[in-house]
Design an enzyme around this catalytic site. Structure first.
Site, PDB file in Angstrom:
ATOM      1  N   GLU A  41    -107.733 -40.940  17.766  1.00  0.00           N
ATOM      2  CA  GLU A  41    -107.281 -40.246  18.981  1.00  0.00           C
ATOM      3  C   GLU A  41    -105.883 -39.664  18.791  1.00  0.00           C
ATOM      4  O   GLU A  41    -105.587 -38.567  19.252  1.00  0.00           O
ATOM      5  CB  GLU A  41    -107.308 -41.187  20.189  1.00  0.00           C
ATOM      6  CG  GLU A  41    -108.698 -41.502  20.694  1.00  0.00           C
ATOM      7  CD  GLU A  41    -109.462 -40.257  21.154  1.00  0.00           C
ATOM      8  OE1 GLU A  41    -108.839 -39.256  21.491  1.00  0.00           O
ATOM      9  OE2 GLU A  41    -110.702 -40.308  21.134  1.00  0.00           O
ATOM     10  N   TYR A 118    -103.278 -40.136  28.171  1.00  0.00           N
ATOM     11  CA  TYR A 118    -104.487 -39.646  27.511  1.00  0.00           C
ATOM     12  C   TYR A 118    -105.008 -40.660  26.483  1.00  0.00           C
ATOM     13  O   TYR A 118    -106.168 -41.080  26.530  1.00  0.00           O
ATOM     14  CB  TYR A 118    -104.221 -38.284  26.834  1.00  0.00           C
ATOM     15  CG  TYR A 118    -105.296 -37.974  25.853  1.00  0.00           C
ATOM     16  CD1 TYR A 118    -106.526 -37.506  26.280  1.00  0.00           C
ATOM     17  CD2 TYR A 118    -105.126 -38.233  24.487  1.00  0.00           C
ATOM     18  CE1 TYR A 118    -107.560 -37.286  25.395  1.00  0.00           C
ATOM     19  CE2 TYR A 118    -106.146 -38.034  23.594  1.00  0.00           C
ATOM     20  CZ  TYR A 118    -107.358 -37.551  24.050  1.00  0.00           C
ATOM     21  OH  TYR A 118    -108.385 -37.365  23.168  1.00  0.00           O
ATOM     22  N   ASP A 136    -107.035 -34.511  29.285  1.00  0.00           N
ATOM     23  CA  ASP A 136    -106.317 -33.662  28.334  1.00  0.00           C
ATOM     24  C   ASP A 136    -106.527 -32.196  28.718  1.00  0.00           C
ATOM     25  O   ASP A 136    -107.129 -31.897  29.762  1.00  0.00           O
ATOM     26  CB  ASP A 136    -106.766 -33.945  26.891  1.00  0.00           C
ATOM     27  CG  ASP A 136    -108.172 -33.425  26.609  1.00  0.00           C
ATOM     28  OD1 ASP A 136    -108.902 -33.116  27.583  1.00  0.00           O
ATOM     29  OD2 ASP A 136    -108.548 -33.322  25.431  1.00  0.00           O
TER      30      ASP A 136
END
Ligand code: SF4
Length: 348
Positions: A41, A118, A136
């Site tokens: 991520e 996020y 996002d």
């Protein structure tokens, strides 16, 4: 237009089914390990999947666990990140590994360095099944169109009520992936969209006009003088301070040209101010143009010869005289790679 959470709830089964049918087979999607999901991520922030893939595989081979990352030096971590950009991400990963507190919930993930809303929502939902929505740029765009928002973006937390109890991670990945592959910033492929029947922007023929785009800003440009200073078969390199842009990376000394200065004069001044030595500027080596997110630079690179003084770190984290063959072992900003290429064939 009203932000109707029921529209998103109605979209959930369609989105999840579409994702499971069409999802790309990516190594982090096979991982159940929260550490691996977290690394992916962070790497994927502002970076394309194709770029991330080789970095992710190398990283997981070298740092398979959070303990192995914590035990590594920052230099090695930056070297592994070299070329991915936004180096604060690598510094934060390293720092977070050292402060590791076994996070599970999004709130716990947010306490780690560099982990924002996020990343916390993505890892907590994918690895631990927490019902928290990611927010996002892709998700904001899809939601702006689904709800036909002509102003005001979707905020973190606003979509949580629609996150399904089963596989919240799949829901989040579906929404992000829809934004990447179908509901693209320009020319969204509404014909392929699994939630087209619910989309208000499409119904109004406004999918290209939403979300409203701010006019592009002109980025400032700087001319930078850079010196490759030789002494007895070695060259002088300086390490940037840990905090700030490109922190912890190595570079050749130099800096912005001041008003009325030639590049050669700027270099003589910069070497004195930055590393405390006198140099003689010899000849131009290469010119490198590079664009960062908020500004652009042209590096005017010269070869120099050491004349006097002992090099020391006056404005950097450290300085070293390094053999040319050893230069590739250090972590460099992308713009400096072209300089290394020019130096390599000379072999001196
Ligand atoms: S129908 Fe078009 S605009 Fe609406 S969500 Fe799908 S791709 Fe985006």
């Amino acid at each position: 237009m009203k932000r109707d959470i029921d529209i998103l709830r109605a979209a959930v089964p369609k989105l999840v089914a579409w994702f499971r049918r069409t999802a790309r087979d990516l190594p982090w999607r096979r991982a159940r390990d929260p550490y691996a999901i977290w690394i992916s991520e962070v790497m994927l922030q502002q970076t394309q999947v194709a770029t991330v893939l080789p970095y992710y595989k190398r990283w997981i081979r070298r740092f398979p666990t959070v303990d192995s990352l914590a035990a590594a030096s920052l230099d090695e971590v930056l070297k592994m990140w070299e070329g991915l950009g936004y180096y604060a991400r690598a510094r934060h990963l390293h720092q977070a590994a050292r402060e590791w507190n076994q996070p599970r919930t999004a709130a716990q993930w947010r306490t780690l360095p560099g982990v924002g809303d996020y990343t916390a929502a993505a890892v907590a939902s994918i690895a631990y099944g927490e019902r928290v929505a990611v927010c996002d740029g892709n998700v904001r765009r899809v939601m702006a169109r689904l709800w036909k928002l002509e102003e005001g973006a979707v905020r973190p937390g606003e979509l949580d009520a629609a996150v399904p109890a089963r596989a919240p991670g799949d829901f989040n990945q579906a929404l992000m992936e829809l934004g990447q592959r179908v509901c693209a910033p320009r020319r969204p492929k509404c014909g392929e969209c699994p939630i087209a029947s619910l989309c208000r922007a499409r119904a109004a023929g406004m999918q290209e006009a939403i979300p409203c785009r701010a006019p592009a800003k002109r980025v400032p440009h700087y001319d930078i003088a850079v010196g490759v200073c030789r002494k007895g078969g070695r060259v002088l390199v300086a390490q940037r301070r840990a905090e700030g842009l490109l922190g912890g990376l190595w570079e050749f000394p130099g800096g912005k040209r001041e008003k009325g200065e030639t590049f050669e004069q700027a270099l003589v001044r910069e070497f004195r101010e930055e590393v405390g030595i006198d140099v003689e500027v010899e000849a131009p080596l290469v010119k490198v143009a590079h664009r960062y997110s908020h500004f652009a630079v042209t590096l005017h690179v010269f070869t120099c010869r050491h004349r006097a003084g002992r090099a020391r770190a006056l404005e950097n984290a450290g300085v070293r005289w390094v053999a040319i063959g050893e230069l590739p072992t250090l972590a460099w900003p992308a713009a400096n790679k072209r300089i290394l290429e020019r130096l390599a064939p000379r072999g001196r």
